[in-house]
Enzyme design. Structure first.
Site, PDB file in Angstrom:
ATOM      1  N   THR A   1       0.814  -1.205   0.000  1.00 31.61           N
ATOM      2  CA  THR A   1       0.000   0.000   0.000  1.00 31.61           C
ATOM      3  C   THR A   1       0.856   1.267   0.000  1.00 31.61           C
ATOM      4  O   THR A   1       2.062   1.245   0.225  1.00 31.61           O
ATOM      5  CB  THR A   1      -0.937   0.007   1.220  1.00 31.61           C
ATOM      6  OG1 THR A   1      -1.915   1.025   1.046  1.00 31.61           O
ATOM      7  CG2 THR A   1      -0.168   0.275   2.500  1.00 31.61           C
TER       8      THR A   1
ATOM      9  N   THR B   1      -2.073  -5.513   5.946  1.00 33.75           N
ATOM     10  CA  THR B   1      -3.484  -5.143   5.850  1.00 33.75           C
ATOM     11  C   THR B   1      -4.076  -5.832   4.618  1.00 33.75           C
ATOM     12  O   THR B   1      -3.404  -6.016   3.604  1.00 33.75           O
ATOM     13  CB  THR B   1      -3.679  -3.619   5.763  1.00 33.75           C
ATOM     14  OG1 THR B   1      -3.143  -3.131   4.531  1.00 33.75           O
ATOM     15  CG2 THR B   1      -2.992  -2.909   6.922  1.00 33.75           C
TER      16      THR B   1
ATOM     17  N   VAL C   1      -4.581  -8.012  -0.730  1.00 37.21           N
ATOM     18  CA  VAL C   1      -3.570  -7.825   0.313  1.00 37.21           C
ATOM     19  C   VAL C   1      -2.826  -6.529   0.011  1.00 37.21           C
ATOM     20  O   VAL C   1      -2.369  -6.311  -1.117  1.00 37.21           O
ATOM     21  CB  VAL C   1      -2.588  -9.004   0.358  1.00 37.21           C
ATOM     22  CG1 VAL C   1      -1.544  -8.793   1.452  1.00 37.21           C
ATOM     23  CG2 VAL C   1      -3.327 -10.315   0.564  1.00 37.21           C
ATOM     24  N   GLU C   2      -2.706  -5.673   1.017  1.00 37.48           N
ATOM     25  CA  GLU C   2      -1.954  -4.418   0.885  1.00 37.48           C
ATOM     26  C   GLU C   2      -0.988  -4.317   2.063  1.00 37.48           C
ATOM     27  O   GLU C   2      -1.309  -3.752   3.107  1.00 37.48           O
ATOM     28  CB  GLU C   2      -2.902  -3.211   0.866  1.00 37.48           C
ATOM     29  CG  GLU C   2      -3.723  -3.058  -0.395  1.00 37.48           C
ATOM     30  CD  GLU C   2      -2.967  -2.369  -1.523  1.00 37.48           C
ATOM     31  OE1 GLU C   2      -1.758  -2.108  -1.356  1.00 37.48           O
ATOM     32  OE2 GLU C   2      -3.585  -2.098  -2.568  1.00 37.48           O
ATOM     33  N   ASN C   3       0.200  -4.897   1.898  1.00 34.07           N
ATOM     34  CA  ASN C   3       1.200  -4.805   2.956  1.00 34.07           C
ATOM     35  C   ASN C   3       1.629  -3.360   3.160  1.00 34.07           C
ATOM     36  O   ASN C   3       1.611  -2.563   2.225  1.00 34.07           O
ATOM     37  CB  ASN C   3       2.409  -5.676   2.619  1.00 34.07           C
ATOM     38  CG  ASN C   3       2.064  -7.140   2.583  1.00 34.07           C
ATOM     39  OD1 ASN C   3       1.155  -7.598   3.278  1.00 34.07           O
ATOM     40  ND2 ASN C   3       2.768  -7.907   1.755  1.00 34.07           N
TER      41      ASN C   3
END
Length: 600
Positions: free
Chosen positions: A219, A229, A306-308
């Site tokens: 992200t 996240t 998925v947004e690391n």
């Protein structure tokens, strides 16, 4: 060892402009192996490097050679740069074809990495996970599910590698670029399908019918404590709410628990309303169908985005992704029947469909694990800026504004009818997995509407290679006598919602909005005044009602009265010589006799 010290020094110097970190020592560090078969480049570098495309493909070959009875690879497409897009297929009993995968009794997960190839965490996490399966350490995973793994989707962008591609991201040292070789963002292409990469993914989904689709990103935005996240379209804003509820109630608790046990901090997929004032709250984003997870919601494909967190170290993000994928596979093995039942329920197309939403004016409040920050006046920007301080700050009640207020919803037609001259639209629909029938009889159809553009505006600048258009429509009742050779798209099919989003011109991600019908804005036959004036005089003489309409328009509209071109164009539009296709959307829409569709 000496090389690792130099590498660490390089990383520290490159990240000096980023906010300070909260120290992390998660249990998942034990997942790393420093030597032995199939040790990844990521591991050999101490968690700082992601390999090139060439080295990635070599690792794919080594992985399959290590366990050919359970691993295979397939080329699913080729980029514009003529690079192969590879997918690894992992199956407990060596059943690799799409038909075998669909019929072997196990659920299937599709894991996609590198759609934005600077955000490459999923590639290195997936390789570690598959390595542990191949070498026997985690062979239990294939007893739970079939695994489809695309290590790099954006293969051309992956090779536009640089140390300077993402200023707000901690590693890897060299990373790929966001867009593909043609500067197109693959995660804006799920409706218009201009790219071979997204076409390849859609063909995989149509062929293998995965039970769960996981798309791994990193992200942007603010600083906070969460390192991993992820999310999905929430049920209250979903067009597949049964699926969303299963993901929320069954999958998320399981995945969150796995991450927490391994020392990670899972968080919600949210963004910040005002990046210079975090306390103003969060933006609860709802993905449109142009995005992978928005497309999944419309197409009844259970999808997790998925947004690391980009500010966390690369090693921490990759290990968290490994744990998330492990948890997703485990949750799928436990709850796949419940998820499959929800997916079946969502095959029914509703009579109305929301096509556009906006952020709610009133928030709800959630606890949120933030980071302390201070504001300062920047002499460079000339405005107030934010500096994050690297200290935990938990908000007990932080406002979040979900994008859930309905802006526009449309009546869903029974069917769309596409003329044969627009067969390229038919080809796009087939890529989307939408069923289409060729009409081979001349039987008339009834209750047909044709949208006519009443007002429109083109975007000033191109977006994703397209000049998008917004329009308003009148809906005209038409009576086509013969549609033989046309194509019929019934909305009573599993992807009827998707078909509506693509073919209804009011939908913001429709083919119309993306510019596939710009030719209807062209007039290609014109008139000479010496021919029109006598014809119009005769026409008004023979049609008193039309003459009264013309006189009224002259009296009530001074601009019209003083504009000879506008007057003659209006008269020309009333003649049978006028282009009958001008501003007419060529796709017809059929409604049930009792279904109301207002003629605007």
């Amino acid at each position: 060892m000496f090389a690792n010290v130099i590498m660490l020094s390089t990383v520290l110097s490159m990240n000096g402009h980023l906010p300070p970190l909260i120290p992390w020592q998660g249990k998942s560090l034990q997942l790393i192996q420093s030597s032995g078969p199939l040790t990844t480049d990521f591991e050999l570098s101490g968690g700082e490097v992601s390999p090139t495309y060439e080295d990635t493909m070599k690792f794919v070959d080594r992985l399959i050679a290590a366990n050919p009875t359970q691993f295979s690879s397939v080329t699913i497409g080729e980029s514009f740069g003529q690079r192969e897009i590879k997918m690894i297929v992992a199956s407990e009993n060596g059943q690799f074809s799409a038909n075998m995968i669909k019929s072997n009794g196990k659920p299937t997960i599709l894991i996609q990495a590198g759609i934005h190839s600077g955000e490459i965490d999923g590639k290195d996490a997936g390789f570690m996970l598959l390595r542990d399966i191949a070498t026997g350490k985690r062979r239990d995973l294939l007893s739970k599910a079939n695994i489809l793994f695309i290590p790099i989707l954006n293969v051309d962008g992956h090779e536009r590698r640089s140390k300077f591609n993402r200023i707000n991201q901690r590693g890897p040292i060299e990373m790929g670029f966001r867009t593909n070789g043609n500067n197109l963002n693959l995660n804006r292409d799920y409706t218009k399908v201009d790219t071979p990469e997204v076409k390849a993914v859609l063909q995989v989904i149509n062929s293998y019918n995965p039970d769960l689709y996981v798309d791994v990103h990193v992200t942007d935005g603010a600083d906070y404590q969460y390192d991993i996240t992820y999310g999905y379209t929430p049920a209250f804003a979903s067009e597949s709410p049964k699926i969303a509820s299963v993901l929320e109630e069954k999958f998320q608790p399981h995945i969150d628990n796995k991450l927490s046990q391994q020392g990670h901090t899972p968080g919600p997929l949210v963004f910040v309303m005002n990046k210079r004032e975090f306390k103003e709250g969060l933006a609860g984003w709802i993905a449109a169908p142009r995005f992978s997870n928005g497309w999944g919601d419309i197409a009844n494909v259970p999808s997790i985005l998925v947004e690391n967190h980009s500010l966390k170290p690369y090693k921490q993000r990759v290990l968290g992704t490994y744990v998330l994928l492990d948890g997703a596979i485990d949750a799928l093995s436990i709850h796949h029947q419940t998820l499959k039942a929800a997916t079946m329920v969502e095959q029914v197309t509703p009579r109305e469909l929301v096509v556009e939403r906006q952020y709610a004016k009133e928030p709800i409040y959630i606890p949120f694990k933030g980071i302390k920050y201070k504001k300062f006046e920047s002499a460079l920007s000339g405005q107030t800026e934010v500096k994050y301080l690297g200290e935990a700050q938990t908000y007990e009640k932080l406002p979040i504004y979900w994008k859930k207020e309905i802006v526009n919803k449309v009546m869903v037609p029974d069917a769309f009818y596409i003329p044969s001259t627009y067969s390229f639209i038919v080809d796009k629909l087939k890529i989307q997995g939408i069923e289409i029938d060729l009409i081979t009889t001349s039987e008339p159809v009834s209750n047909i509407k044709q949208p006519e553009v009443s007002d429109y505006k083109f975007d000033r600048l191109p977006f994703e290679g397209r000049f998008r258009v917004k329009a308003e429509f009148n809906y005209l009742s038409v009576d086509p006598k013969n549609l033989e050779g046309w194509y019929k798209v019934s909305t009573e099919q599993g992807r009827g919602k998707l078909a509506t989003h693509l073919l209804h011109p009011e939908a913001p991600d429709s083919f119309f909005a993306w510019g596939d019908f710009h030719t209807i804005f062209q007039r290609t036959e014109y008139v000479e005044n010496y021919a029109l004036v006598p014809y119009a005089r005769s026409m008004l003489k023979d049609n008193p009602k039309l003459a009264l309409e013309f006189d009224k328009k002259l009296r009530e509209n001074k601009n019209f009265e003083s504009d000879p071109k506008a007057r003659l164009n209006w008269l020309y539009s009333k003649t049978p010589y006028y282009d009958q296709g001008y501003l007419k959307y060529p796709i017809l829409m059929q409604y049930k006799p009792k279904q109301r569709e207002v003629e605007k």
